[in-house]
Scaffold this active site. Structure first.
Site, PDB file in Angstrom:
ATOM      1  N   ARG A 122       6.255  -1.847  50.490  1.00  0.00           N
ATOM      2  CA  ARG A 122       5.116  -1.637  50.169  1.00  0.00           C
ATOM      3  C   ARG A 122       4.420  -2.607  48.859  1.00  0.00           C
ATOM      4  NH1 ARG A 122       4.673   2.377  46.179  1.00  0.00           N
ATOM      5  NH2 ARG A 122       2.402   3.358  46.489  1.00  0.00           N
ATOM      6  N   LYS A 175      18.440   2.220  44.034  1.00  0.00           N
ATOM      7  CA  LYS A 175      16.907   2.335  45.365  1.00  0.00           C
ATOM      8  C   LYS A 175      17.861   2.890  46.581  1.00  0.00           C
ATOM      9  CE  LYS A 175      12.634   0.832  47.872  1.00  0.00           C
ATOM     10  NZ  LYS A 175      11.676   0.907  47.800  1.00  0.00           N
ATOM     11  N   ARG A 215       7.585   3.867  37.262  1.00  0.00           N
ATOM     12  CA  ARG A 215       8.729   3.216  36.246  1.00  0.00           C
ATOM     13  C   ARG A 215       9.117   4.176  34.936  1.00  0.00           C
ATOM     14  NH1 ARG A 215       6.583  -2.682  35.618  1.00  0.00           N
ATOM     15  NH2 ARG A 215       5.699  -3.202  37.463  1.00  0.00           N
TER      16      ARG A 215
HETATM   17  C1  BTN Z   1       9.542   0.532  50.310  1.00  0.00           C
HETATM   18  O1  BTN Z   1      10.104   1.191  49.172  1.00  0.00           O
HETATM   19  O2  BTN Z   1       8.784  -0.647  49.774  1.00  0.00           O
HETATM   20  C2  BTN Z   1       9.584   0.229  51.759  1.00  0.00           C
HETATM   21  C3  BTN Z   1      10.182   0.055  53.010  1.00  0.00           C
HETATM   22  C4  BTN Z   1       9.772   0.049  53.993  1.00  0.00           C
HETATM   23  C5  BTN Z   1      10.756  -1.038  54.769  1.00  0.00           C
HETATM   24  C6  BTN Z   1      10.949  -0.168  56.532  1.00  0.00           C
HETATM   25  S1  BTN Z   1      12.654  -0.998  57.205  1.00  0.00           S
HETATM   26  C7  BTN Z   1      11.343  -0.868  58.918  1.00  0.00           C
HETATM   27  C8  BTN Z   1       9.569  -1.184  58.217  1.00  0.00           C
HETATM   28  N1  BTN Z   1       9.787  -2.276  58.793  1.00  0.00           N
HETATM   29  C9  BTN Z   1       9.186  -2.562  58.321  1.00  0.00           C
HETATM   30  O3  BTN Z   1       8.735  -4.353  57.969  1.00  0.00           O
HETATM   31  N2  BTN Z   1       9.211  -2.248  57.224  1.00  0.00           N
HETATM   32  C10 BTN Z   1       9.786  -1.080  57.198  1.00  0.00           C
END
Ligand code: BTN
Length: 324
Positions: A119, A183, A318
């Site tokens: 994100r 996380k 946070r």
């Molecule tokens: C976050 O916490 O910021 C979200 C992370 C999401 C990662 C997943 S891995 C599969 C899919 N492909 C990506 O490029 N991102 C999501």
């Protein structure tokens, strides 16, 4: 010589460079290049002049056949399309690019992402064969406006999927999977289509299973993985099937009933309730205490000036240290 074939040929036992090169019909120099490439992708390969190559911890490579058969007990997935890539830029990006008409939900898994996305434009570490990177494309008639709370519903589906493996996680609004306050994974939802009509949603899930320490060096927040959390045995294909099965079941329910039936379950898994929090809105930040979510899935924050409500869009939350 395909890079995935070289990866799959390596195991716990030493194999000489000569034997491996002969097996693939290439020079030892060409084999060495592939080994280096696999290392750059995050595979930890031991090398010895006398013995050759081996893996200290061979990954349990994803097995689409096994995922398909482990999906059978889940009633929601008779028609799901399942695809697997050894390497890809990002499973979310690939499904967003895919313009084929969506006749059924489609799942794309990858062993490695070169440009995994998190994100807020962050990079998502995606070392080879270590964790789970999967995206699911879903067609919805709720319209983009009706998708509020979908990341919460996805998080709840993941809690259900992990429970049989002995893993209890909590959800940090709006899209983080936590064990304690570390996380374990995250959710990235991207939608296209009409505001109030048919739309396509890509739901990406990244779940840390056995994150190699080297690959995690520049992660800028406390993190964990299933191995550290004591989950055993760790079979990524079975975990992937459980995630897909639970997610499809939750999506079917969400499509018809929206967020309402999920709210009681959120209360149980809400990691932020009663926690001192700092909500960041660009340069500004607002302090308060987590007070659950409202019916739209927005975060409620109890502040000195009363209750404030935040949509997931561009805020970041946070936990706040409180000094006695
Ligand atoms: C976050 O916490 O910021 C979200 C992370 C999401 C990662 C997943 S891995 C599969 C899919 N492909 C990506 O490029 N991102 C999501």
């Amino acid at each position: 010589m395909r890079i995935d074939e070289v990866a799959h040929a390596l195991g716990r036992d030493w194999q000489s460079g000569q034997a491996l090169a002969a097996r693939f019909g290439v020079t030892r120099a060409a084999l060495w290049k592939s080994i280096e490439r696999l290392r750059a992708m995050g595979l930890v390969i031991e090398a010895s002049r006398t013995h050759g190559y081996r893996l200290a911890q061979p990954p349990d490579w994803l097995d689409v056949g096994q995922i398909r058969s482990s999906l059978r007990p889940f009633p929601a997935c008779p028609r799901v399309e399942l695809e697997m890539a050894f390497e890809i830029d990002s499973t979310n990006s690939a499904l967003l690019r895919d313009a084929t008409p969506a006749t059924a939900p489609k799942v794309l898994l990858a062993e490695f992402q070169s440009a995994g996305r998190g994100r807020r434009g962050r990079h998502w570490r995606s070392p080879l064969g270590a964790n789970l990177y999967l995206s699911l494309r879903w067609s919805s008639d709720r319209g983009i406006a009706g998708l509020g709370g979908l990341s919460l519903v996805t998080g709840l589906a993941i809690t259900r999927a992990l429970r049989p493996f002995g893993i209890a996680i909590r959800l940090k609004w709006p899209n983080d999977l936590w064990i304690g306050q570390d996380k374990l994974g995250g959710i990235l939802i991207e939608a296209s289509g009409e505001h109030a009509g048919p739309c396509r949603v890509v739901i990406g899930i990244g779940l840390n299973v056995r994150m190699p320490v080297d690959a995690a060096q520049d992660i800028d927040q406390p993190w964990t993985d299933l191995a550290r959390a004591g989950a055993a045995p760790l079979d990524r294909s079975r975990i992937a099937a459980a995630l897909i099965g639970e997610l499809l079941a939750a999506l079917q329910r969400f499509e018809v009933d929206g967020l309402a039936p999920f709210l009681p379950d959120w209360e149980i898994h809400d990691a932020l309730r009663d926690l001192p929090l700092s909500v960041h809105l660009g340069e500004q930040h607002i302090d308060g205490v987590g007070a659950g979510i409202d019916r739209l899935g927005q975060l409620q924050l109890c502040t000195d000036d009363g209750m404030r409500v935040f949509a997931s869009g561009e805020v970041s939350v946070r936990p706040r240290r409180v000094h006695p």
